[in-house]
Design an enzyme around this catalytic site. Structure first.
Site, PDB file in Angstrom:
ATOM      1  N   ILE A   1       0.917  -0.987  -0.028  1.00 26.92           N
ATOM      2  CA  ILE A   1      -0.230  -0.068   0.016  1.00 26.92           C
ATOM      3  C   ILE A   1       0.965   1.175   0.118  1.00 26.92           C
ATOM      4  CG2 ILE A   1      -0.220  -0.293   2.471  1.00 26.92           C
ATOM      5  CD1 ILE A   1      -3.022   1.045   2.313  1.00 26.92           C
ATOM      6  N   SER A   2       0.688   1.781  -0.944  1.00 28.06           N
ATOM      7  CA  SER A   2       1.670   3.347  -1.163  1.00 28.06           C
ATOM      8  C   SER A   2       1.776   4.263  -0.029  1.00 28.06           C
ATOM      9  CB  SER A   2       1.238   4.207  -2.294  1.00 28.06           C
ATOM     10  OG  SER A   2       1.664   3.331  -3.500  1.00 28.06           O
ATOM     11  N   GLN A   3       2.875   4.920   0.453  1.00 30.88           N
ATOM     12  CA  GLN A   3       2.911   6.107   1.329  1.00 30.88           C
ATOM     13  C   GLN A   3       2.014   6.761   1.082  1.00 30.88           C
ATOM     14  OE1 GLN A   3       6.452   7.795   0.163  1.00 30.88           O
ATOM     15  NE2 GLN A   3       6.370   9.432   1.845  1.00 30.88           N
TER      16      GLN A   3
END
Length: 217
Positions: free
Chosen positions: A64-66
């Protein structure tokens, strides 16, 4: 059941210190990031880290991206509300939820059935009925639903897949990390009269986009 205060406060802090402080200005994007419960999209053991300034693993070698990167890519799509958006790489479903707050329809493609099913379950539970998810090769796009006002690709490819350019409406925006496994740049493209106007949004690091028009495994 009301949400525990601890998560709401963590989200407020995330938006203030990681997103607004770094120059994200679109009020609709900030409101969406403030609303969507990011902790519900990560595994139980990682919930206390959900609002940290970094990506987190979600299984199948994906992440899950920053939060800041999610906000940056979303703002670059310039969504006003009535759009139909294509997302390549559903992953946890978090980015799809943010898009669902900002656009009319979100079509999302995921390679891994386990991730697609989990994301679908979470999004349905949260009441997002404007997100349609399918399992498949995202580099081929979604021809039956094209054209799209905006396209977001959440994995890095050696170049922008040709089918995605074809499926982007004239005047549409596409945001995608482009490069090799080690060196990538976030590229924004606006399609104008069949031509592509490109803008480099900075260096990033994403998992590989695998598919017919991406990396081979």
């Amino acid at each position: 059941m009301p949400e525990p205060d601890i998560y709401r406060k963590a989200r407020e802090r995330m938006v203030q210190t990681q997103i607004a402080a770094r120059g994200i200005k679109d009020p609709r994007v900030l409101a969406a990031m403030l609303k969507v419960p990011r902790h519900l999209f990560v595994e139980e053991a990682l919930k206390d880290q959900a609002y940290g300034d970094y990506p987190l693993p979600i299984g199948e070698g994906q992440t899950i991206s920053q939060p800041y990167i999610v906000a940056l890519m979303t703002e670059a799509l310039e969504l006003k509300g009535p759009e139909k958006v294509l997302e390549v790489g559903t992953g946890s479903g978090y980015q799809a939820a943010i898009l669902a707050e900002l656009a009319r329809w979100v079509y999302s493609i995921e390679r891994y059935p386990s991730l697609a099913h989990r994301a679908k379950r979470i999004l349905e539970k949260l009441g997002y009925n404007n997100v349609i998810i399918k399992v498949g090769d995202g580099t081929k796009g979604w021809p039956e639903a094209a054209p799209f006002d905006a396209i977001i690709v959440t994995a890095a490819g050696p170049k922008i897949p040709e089918p995605l350019i074809e499926q982007l409406k004239d005047g549409g925006r596409l945001v995608m990390p482009v490069g090799d496994e080690w060196s990538q740049y976030l590229i924004k493209v606006i399609k104008k009269d069949g031509q592509l106007i490109k803008e480099n949004l900075g260096a990033v690091r994403f998992v590989k986009l695998v598919g017919e028009y991406g990396f081979k495994e």
